[in-house]
Design an enzyme around this catalytic site. Structure first.
Site, PDB file in Angstrom:
ATOM      1  N   GLU A 106       0.811  -1.224   0.000  1.00  0.00           N
ATOM      2  CA  GLU A 106       0.000   0.000   0.000  1.00  0.00           C
ATOM      3  C   GLU A 106       0.837   1.264   0.000  1.00  0.00           C
ATOM      4  O   GLU A 106       0.507   2.237  -0.674  1.00  0.00           O
ATOM      5  CB  GLU A 106      -0.921  -0.010   1.224  1.00  0.00           C
ATOM      6  N   ASP A 107       1.935   1.277   0.751  1.00  0.00           N
ATOM      7  CA  ASP A 107       2.664   2.526   0.983  1.00  0.00           C
ATOM      8  C   ASP A 107       3.934   2.692   0.168  1.00  0.00           C
ATOM      9  O   ASP A 107       4.579   3.732   0.244  1.00  0.00           O
ATOM     10  CB  ASP A 107       3.026   2.639   2.475  1.00  0.00           C
ATOM     11  N   ASP A 169      -1.278  -5.552  14.209  1.00  0.00           N
ATOM     12  CA  ASP A 169      -1.116  -4.210  13.630  1.00  0.00           C
ATOM     13  C   ASP A 169      -1.988  -3.197  14.374  1.00  0.00           C
ATOM     14  O   ASP A 169      -1.532  -2.124  14.784  1.00  0.00           O
ATOM     15  CB  ASP A 169      -1.509  -4.280  12.151  1.00  0.00           C
TER      16      ASP A 169
END
Length: 750
Positions: A106-107, A169
């Site tokens: 995602e990042d 997480d």
């Protein structure tokens, strides 16, 4: 946005391998954090090769090198801490690698294909499952949350390790939530309480659930959290000697009877206590199981032997003995619970379980994914996630995001009742479930054709609340269909969804027929030859209204969502005169609402439609600032409800009747709100309550105070109707009232 709640801030300079440009001290911090992680792996698993862990770390560190958290630290520290949590849970190497890599797709520029090539199929699938829906074009936050949870549930079915990483997480994010703005703290904490903590509960992960709940409570109710933790600590210190004496006594009694066991003292967690205080309207001093003794022994036989020792020494409290060994909870939690009256009249709880039961109670499904030396963890968890597979199947039919999230919360509801079929099969249902829920839990056809029920041999109403141990027999009638009234009292989303499906089909057929006749009648009145209208023109008008078929447009007309004249103006614009502008009609106000007489500026409006009557529903009387939803009612216009209204889910069985509404303008008008405050019964309390209202410039319409006899006469209830300008003012008032010494609870009454 990353799974880290903090926005990712780019550091200065370009990433260079593991180095962070202009921040040489970061390299040392990162290496130290990773070395600690690797050292723990080597210490706990001497036969495990740490090379696989190092490989994932180096890949993640290189890709996150230019990113920082809101705390100011390097972003890679977050995946390292998540992996440390997983390592403490003794997860397998796939899980540990996923923990380090869970944000790279995602990042960063990493792809699933690249992860599959470097780390293999299992790791790539798990990392992809943990990643959020950042590229899908979903507009509202509610829809975004619903779709994220849908994906998470589906990923859990394919590989339960996805949720184990997701929970780790979220746990680390909650531990570091203090660096975020207050608004984000509250949003993330609420999501944790609504979704993640209940999922941890359903997976039997008691330690994770309790920490998530306490952290969320800390940010959602900071003042009450601080006050309650102080009270708990004070009470713990006061009872420390008593608790130690109890523990010593239990150990001696068990030893004398030849029951091998270790004994622990347990303090109830703040969020659990707060829930009990709110539910039972009591003070901390009245919580009898604030302190508890836990007995952990070696066998099921000795669990029952230990129970006998406890009951032989102290008197058990009737109704407080629970046997979760004989009938485990759906998350496979097993333990014996009893509450007894100890020395000097002190009441306390005792939990009795084996070492294996204790491990399952603490770690849940995670205990079955543990690393085993020389052997890969086996995916033999089908029984433990059977509820999850059912949940995913039931939720597939839900189109409305708000309904999805709402019904999901019901499915994750932590309290169950255990019922039996006449043949002895156990069915676990939510608390207060009904025979209708029981029938649908057996089969859809049993639910549809249910006309009555017998509980323990006697006929009961269909809205009867089932209790633990009830034997339920469903009475059926072929051809019978469910009633819309059932939606008011069923508790399970399976029953609700099946009932809605049948009602939807029936209502839609009626609505199409009514809509078509309505259009034909209006066409005759206006002199439009509807038979000569091109079918393509009707289809294009349907498309303009957002429908793919003409039947959908007929259904919308039948439900009263649009007027037939509107449609005919689009189909035959030359034959239907355009309406002359006229003064807008005022929005009908809910009884008692302080809407100024003669005010023609609407407080609420329907998005994109000007000629529908709108009124606030009496059941919830929404106030400015609250999230609202419209529901089309035949012949009455659009009823506007708060999204928190208990009637909303019962009404929204037909998604086509839902319509978007919004607050139309700023208004100086006030809205009436009913409130109830529970307090200590003492002089001066009423003066303190009214002073808070005076300071907020809130007018009191009615006020009634009475003694609350249900709590020994030491409490009082104050019912009042007040005026507020908007939701923010109401929240300030409730917060100020709760801060008054002696106020046990203050809430809005719908």
């Amino acid at each position: 946005m990353a799974s880290d709640p903090s926005p990712v801030l780019p550091s200065s300079g370009e990433p260079a391998g593991l180095k962070l440009v202009n921040r040489p001290d970061d390299q040392e911090t990162i290496e130290h954090a990773y070395r600690s992680l690797e050292a723990k792996l080597v210490r706990d698993r001497p036969k495990e090769d740490p090379a696989a862990l190092r490989k994932a770390f180096e890949y993640a560190a290189a890709h996150h090198a230019s990113q920082r958290r809101s705390s100011g630290g390097p972003y890679i520290l977050h995946p390292i801490e998540v992996t440390a949590i997983l390592l403490d849970q003794q997860m397998d190497m796939v899980c540990l690698q996923t923990g380090l890599l869970h944000d790279v797709i995602e990042d960063t520029g990493a792809t699933v294909e690249e992860l599959r090539r470097i780390f293999g199929e299992e790791v790539a699938r798990c990392v992809d499952g943990v990643s959020k829906l950042s590229k899908i074009n979903i507009y509202s936050r509610e829809e975004r949350q619903a779709e994220s949870v849908r994906k998470m549930l589906l990923a859990m079915v394919n590989d339960i390790r996805v949720i184990l990483v997701k929970l780790a997480d979220r746990l680390h994010n909650m531990r570091t939530l203090s660096y975020l703005p207050r608004e984000k703290q509250e949003r993330i904490a609420q999501e944790t309480l609504d979704i993640y903590a209940p999922i941890a509960h359903r997976l039997g992960m008691g330690k994770v659930r309790l920490e998530l709940e306490d952290l969320a409570f800390r940010y959602l109710e900071p003042e009450q959290y601080a006050e309650l933790t102080t009270q708990i600590e004070t009470k713990r210190l006061a009872n420390q000697d008593t608790l130690q004496r109890l523990k010593d006594t239990v150990e001696k009694k068990l030893f004398r009877e030849g029951v091998p066991a270790r004994v622990e003292a347990r303090v109830k967690h703040p969020y659990s206590i707060w829930q009990k205080l709110r539910r039972q309207k009591i003070g901390v001093e009245q919580v009898y199981d604030l302190m508890a003794i836990r007995i952990i022994t070696d066998s099921v036989r000795n669990c029952y032997a230990a129970l006998g020792v406890i009951h032989n020494e102290w008197h058990p409290i009737p109704g407080r003995i629970k046997d979760f060994i004989a009938i485990p909870r759906p998350n496979l939690y097993q333990s014996l619970h009893t509450s007894v009256i100890g020395p000097e009249g002190v009441t306390f709880e005792v939990q009795i379980r084996t070492e294996e039961m204790h491990r399952i109670a603490e770690e849940g499904i995670a205990a079955h994914w543990k690393y085993k030396e020389g052997k890969k963890a086996q995916a033999d968890d089908d029984q433990r996630i059977a509820w999850l597979r059912q949940l995913v199947e039931w939720q597939r039919e839900l189109r409305d995001p708000s309904e999805f999230i709402s019904t999901l919360k019901v499915d994750l509801y932590p309290e169950e009742v255990y019922t039996f079929t006449p043949r002895g099969k156990v069915l676990a249902l939510p608390r207060d479930a009904t025979p209708i829920d029981f029938a649908y839990a057996i089969h859809s056809d049993v639910g549809h054709t249910c006309v009555g029920a017998k509980v323990n041999g006697r006929i009961v109403p269909l809205k009867y609340n089932l209790h633990n141990g009830d034997v339920v027999e469903i009475l059926r009638q072929p051809g019978h269909l469910p009633s819309k009234d059932w939606l008011a009292f069923v508790k399970t989303s399976r029953a609700r969804n099946k009932i809605k499906h049948v009602i939807n089909a029936t209502e839609r057929v009626k609505a199409i027929e009514i809509g078509q006749k309505y259009l034909e009648k209006e066409a005759r009145r206006l002199g439009v030859a509807l038979g000569k209208v091109n079918k393509g023109d009707l289809e294009s008008v349907s498309s303009e209204y957002g429908y793919s078929k003409i039947e959908d447009l007929y259904a919308a007309l039948g439900f009263g969502k649009y007027s037939a004249r509107q449609v005919l103006q689009k189909v035959a614009p030359n034959q239907v005169p355009q309406p002359q502008p006229e003064a807008p009609k005022p929005t009908p106000a809910a009884p008692g609402a302080s809407i100024a007489a003669g005010d023609h500026d609407l407080v609420i409006k329907v998005r994109g439609i000007d000629d529908l009557m709108v009124y606030r529903a009496k059941c919830c009387n929404p106030i400015k600032g609250e999230a609202i939803v419209g529901y089309v009612t035949r012949g009455k216009g659009v009823a506007v409800h708060s999204t928190n209204c208990p009637n909303v889910q019962n009404l929204m069985y037909e998604v086509e009747r839902k319509i978007d509404v919004e607050w139309a303008r700023s208004t100086a008008d006030c809205f009436t709100v009913r409130m109830q405050v529970r307090t200590d019964d003492r002089p001066g309390m009423l003066n303190q309550l009214t002073s808070v209202l005076f300071n907020e410039s809130s007018n009191i319409r009615t006020l009634e105070a009475r003694r609350d006899e249900s709590h020994g006469g030491d409490a009082a209830i104050v019912d009042m109707t007040i005026e507020v300008r908007d939701k923010k003012q109401l929240e300030r008032l409730l917060s100020a009232l709760r801060r008054i010494s002696g106020v046990r609870d203050a809430k809005r009454v719908l």
